[in-house]
Design an enzyme around this catalytic site. Structure first.
Site, PDB file in Angstrom:
ATOM      1  N   GLY A 212     -45.236   2.135   6.278  1.00 45.45           N
ATOM      2  CA  GLY A 212     -44.843   1.220   7.349  1.00 45.45           C
ATOM      3  C   GLY A 212     -45.037  -0.204   6.875  1.00 45.45           C
ATOM      4  O   GLY A 212     -45.727  -0.437   5.874  1.00 45.45           O
TER       5      GLY A 212
ATOM      6  N   ASP B  23     -18.142  14.159   9.026  1.00 45.59           N
ATOM      7  CA  ASP B  23     -19.240  14.034   9.979  1.00 45.59           C
ATOM      8  C   ASP B  23     -18.816  14.366  11.407  1.00 45.59           C
ATOM      9  O   ASP B  23     -19.448  15.184  12.074  1.00 45.59           O
ATOM     10  CB  ASP B  23     -19.830  12.612   9.948  1.00 45.59           C
ATOM     11  CG  ASP B  23     -20.229  12.196   8.548  1.00 45.59           C
ATOM     12  OD1 ASP B  23     -20.385  13.091   7.701  1.00 45.59           O
ATOM     13  OD2 ASP B  23     -20.357  10.987   8.306  1.00 45.59           O
TER      14      ASP B  23
ATOM     15  N   GLU C 206     -41.833  10.559  -2.002  1.00 43.13           N
ATOM     16  CA  GLU C 206     -40.531  11.005  -1.482  1.00 43.13           C
ATOM     17  C   GLU C 206     -39.351  10.373  -2.206  1.00 43.13           C
ATOM     18  O   GLU C 206     -38.228  10.835  -2.076  1.00 43.13           O
ATOM     19  CB  GLU C 206     -40.445  10.731   0.031  1.00 43.13           C
ATOM     20  CG  GLU C 206     -40.354   9.264   0.451  1.00 43.13           C
ATOM     21  CD  GLU C 206     -41.703   8.547   0.527  1.00 43.13           C
ATOM     22  OE1 GLU C 206     -42.662   8.997  -0.113  1.00 43.13           O
ATOM     23  OE2 GLU C 206     -41.788   7.519   1.216  1.00 43.13           O
TER      24      GLU C 206
ATOM     25  N   HIS D 100     -45.088   6.302  -3.269  1.00 48.06           N
ATOM     26  CA  HIS D 100     -44.123   7.052  -2.444  1.00 48.06           C
ATOM     27  C   HIS D 100     -43.636   8.303  -3.179  1.00 48.06           C
ATOM     28  O   HIS D 100     -42.720   8.218  -3.996  1.00 48.06           O
ATOM     29  CB  HIS D 100     -42.929   6.158  -2.094  1.00 48.06           C
ATOM     30  CG  HIS D 100     -43.271   5.104  -1.102  1.00 48.06           C
ATOM     31  ND1 HIS D 100     -43.211   5.316   0.249  1.00 48.06           N
ATOM     32  CD2 HIS D 100     -43.721   3.839  -1.268  1.00 48.06           C
ATOM     33  CE1 HIS D 100     -43.586   4.223   0.891  1.00 48.06           C
ATOM     34  NE2 HIS D 100     -43.909   3.311  -0.013  1.00 48.06           N
TER      35      HIS D 100
ATOM     36  N   LYS E  85     -25.694  13.210   4.037  1.00 45.53           N
ATOM     37  CA  LYS E  85     -24.336  13.753   3.853  1.00 45.53           C
ATOM     38  C   LYS E  85     -24.324  15.177   3.284  1.00 45.53           C
ATOM     39  O   LYS E  85     -23.591  16.036   3.769  1.00 45.53           O
ATOM     40  CB  LYS E  85     -23.567  12.826   2.912  1.00 45.53           C
ATOM     41  CG  LYS E  85     -22.085  13.057   2.904  1.00 45.53           C
ATOM     42  CD  LYS E  85     -21.486  12.166   3.932  1.00 45.53           C
ATOM     43  CE  LYS E  85     -20.060  12.431   4.228  1.00 45.53           C
ATOM     44  NZ  LYS E  85     -19.612  11.510   5.275  1.00 45.53           N
TER      45      LYS E  85
ATOM     46  N   CYS F  39     -48.704   5.547   1.577  1.00 45.33           N
ATOM     47  CA  CYS F  39     -48.651   4.084   1.627  1.00 45.33           C
ATOM     48  C   CYS F  39     -49.422   3.546   2.844  1.00 45.33           C
ATOM     49  O   CYS F  39     -50.636   3.637   2.872  1.00 45.33           O
ATOM     50  CB  CYS F  39     -47.203   3.609   1.580  1.00 45.33           C
ATOM     51  SG  CYS F  39     -47.083   1.875   1.172  1.00 45.33           S
ATOM     52  N   TYR F  40     -48.731   3.024   3.871  1.00 43.65           N
ATOM     53  CA  TYR F  40     -49.475   2.567   5.054  1.00 43.65           C
ATOM     54  C   TYR F  40     -50.287   3.721   5.644  1.00 43.65           C
ATOM     55  O   TYR F  40     -51.432   3.538   6.092  1.00 43.65           O
ATOM     56  CB  TYR F  40     -48.505   1.998   6.111  1.00 43.65           C
ATOM     57  CG  TYR F  40     -49.212   1.558   7.382  1.00 43.65           C
ATOM     58  CD1 TYR F  40     -49.854   0.328   7.443  1.00 43.65           C
ATOM     59  CD2 TYR F  40     -49.251   2.383   8.503  1.00 43.65           C
ATOM     60  CE1 TYR F  40     -50.525  -0.063   8.590  1.00 43.65           C
ATOM     61  CE2 TYR F  40     -49.922   1.998   9.655  1.00 43.65           C
ATOM     62  CZ  TYR F  40     -50.563   0.761   9.696  1.00 43.65           C
ATOM     63  OH  TYR F  40     -51.220   0.382  10.832  1.00 43.65           O
TER      64      TYR F  40
END
Ligand code: XMP
Length: 508
Positions: free
Chosen positions: A52, A224, A168, A166, A364, A79-80
């Protein structure tokens, strides 16, 4: 089914965390940090605190109920989230002595279950100013970098883990492995979630939420909105009407293709509205890209509203918004890059009771997987994306019917030539752009003066970044030859060799 709770503290990669967990076949649910109590969190096998933008000492920074860390459920702070975990447990946070760390950073990890199958030295992605300066009782450091003494920590007994970097993002070399270690070795999750479960859950959810309601879906014919339509059709059946607005900005023969595939083949109730004159009238004389997008977005909604009136009472507007549209339109904390018509251009006053966006959390490739599982024809599922504002953002400058016709022909030729050799030249998106530049040419013995068309082809995984495609010269030569010969009004063809960033995929 085992579930991971992703507790959202406003970081920009939050959906990416959920996506990485889902990719391991474990369901991940994102909740705002202040919308779930420690009691409610008990149903999860593990909790991930996201990053964050705040500092834990800011008066308005998000905090959590300390009980969240005492449930006996494993928690991973990122992180945060890592700093918040340390702070909540009584540790101290402060500016990193070596200064901020941003970007790829070498990390040295200890022997720990979180770093199982991760070498002692690897590369991670850092983006922080503060760091954990004093560990809370019961915690120990399990990784460090040159500038950050506590790049990762854990209280193994209570299954609390924190990482300053991070895991991710793909730049963290062993990020996937670290998340896997947390999900499977620490939380003991079973990998039994499938995309079919997302479909089943969404259908059930919308069956309940939209019971008895009339739903109007904005169908563009792209992947989509088509996937969103078929998914919602499963939930509400004939209460769903799909309004396909032919705004006169579609590619060659596209309107007929959409109408027949979704209407006839898939049995959806498709209402095609021919609104070309309405859109071109509003766009007359407009050259500024954002203004074009806003006008089209607004006109779309107005057309829907008119259509809704004709249909009688309509309660819900449904859209095929996917996660990258949400980020790039500057929702949350990220900056606005373009107003994607299905998010940013939405007028605030609408005659609908609510909006349904069943694909809002998906990327996607996940949407395509949903599409395949729903039995949508392969051709449609793997169609390249097409922007909502259509050719309006591919005709640079003022839009006229003549320019649109020229672009449609050139674009069809380029796509046809590329489709012939797509196996050798895989691209994610490829199209033509009609520039506003005219140039002199010679044909036969005569001077010509016509438009310059630009060809664009990119490869990408998620459209957030993209590389220009290294197409074979022979292909470019064939396309260029055919375009200048077959399309009246074009004297010159150029190929765009810019990646994203710094450019965007579309020219406007
Ligand atoms: P950009 O140009 O932002 O494009 O790099 C990234 C991807 O998004 C598509 N795109 C849009 N899609 N509405 C959409 O549904 C829009 O307004 C819009 N603008 C761009 C673009 O074609 C590419 O795939």
């Amino acid at each position: 089914m085992d579930k991971i709770l992703v507790l959202d503290f406003g970081g920009q990669y939050n959906q990416l965390i959920a996506r990485r967990v889902r990719a391991e076949h474990v369901f991940a649910e994102i909740k705002p940090y202040n919308r779930i109590s420690a009691d409610e969190a008990k149903e999860y096998k593990g909790i991930i605190f996201t990053g964050g933008p705040n500092s834990v000492y800011d008066a308005l920074s998000p905090h959590i109920d300390g009980k969240m860390l005492e449930l006996g459920i494993p928690v991973l702070g990122i992180c945060y989230g890592h700093q918040l975990m340390a702070f909540t447990k009584g540790g101290k946070i402060g500016p990193a002595e070596g200064g901020s760390e941003y970007g790829k950073t070498e990390i040295f990890a200890c022997d720990n279950v979180l770093f199982g199958n991760v070498p002692p030295k690897s590369v991670c992605w850092m983006s922080h100013t503060d760091c954990v300066k004093e560990l809370p009782a019961g915690f120990s450091v399990i990784a460090h970098t040159d500038k950050c003494a506590c790049a990762a920590m854990c209280d193994e007994k209570n299954k609390l883990y924190g990482v300053q970097f991070h895991p991710e993002v793909t730049h963290t070399e062993y990020g996937k492995q670290i998340l896997r270690n947390f999900i499977f070795d620490i939380c003991d999750c079973s990998a039994d979630w499938k995309m079919e479960d997302f479909i089943k859950d969404s259908v059930e959810k919308y069956k309940k939420e939209l019971a008895g309601k009339k739903v109007l879906l904005a169908l563009s014919g792209g992947v989509d909105s088509s996937v969103a339509a078929v998914l919602l059709h499963k939930a509400v059946g004939n209460n769903l009407s799909c309004v396909f607005v032919d705004h006169g900005l579609l590619r060659k023969d596209e309107g007929d293709y959409v109408e027949s595939t979704l209407g006839k083949e898939l049995g959806l109730n498709v209402i095609r509205v021919n609104a070309k004159d309405r859109f071109l009238g509003k766009l007359g004389g407009v050259t500024e890209p954002e203004q074009k997008r806003k006008i089209i977005g607004e006109e779309f909604i107005r057309v829907f509203e008119d259509e809704a009136k004709k249909l009688g009472k309509t309660d819900i507007l449904a859209q095929g918004t996917i996660y990258p549209d949400v980020i790039e339109s500057g929702k949350g904390d990220s900056a606005t890059i373009k107003s994607h018509h299905n998010v940013g251009g939405l007028p605030s006053v609408m005659a609908f009771e609510g909006i349904a966006e069943p694909l809002r959390t998906l990327f996607k490739d996940e949407v395509r997987e949903v599409g395949e599982k729903l039995g949508i024809p392969h051709d449609l599922v793997w169609r390249q994306p097409f922007p909502g504002p259509g050719l309006a953002v591919r005709v640079i400058g003022e839009i006229t019917e003549e320019k649109l016709d020229i672009l449609r022909e050139a674009d069809a030729i380029f796509r046809e030539e590329l489709d012939k050799c797509r196996n050798d030249s895989p691209c994610s998106q490829y199209f033509a752009v009609l520039t506003d530049t005219r140039s002199v040419g010679v044909m036969g013995d005569a001077r010509t003066y016509g438009y310059t068309v630009a060809l664009r082809a990119v490869t990408t995984d998620d459209f957030m970044t993209a590389e220009w495609a290294r197409l074979p010269f022979e292909l470019l030569e064939k396309a260029s030859g055919r375009i200048t010969n077959e399309v009246k009004g074009i004297t010159r063809v150029v190929y765009d060799v810019t990646s994203k960033p710094p450019a965007t995929v579309e020219w406007e």
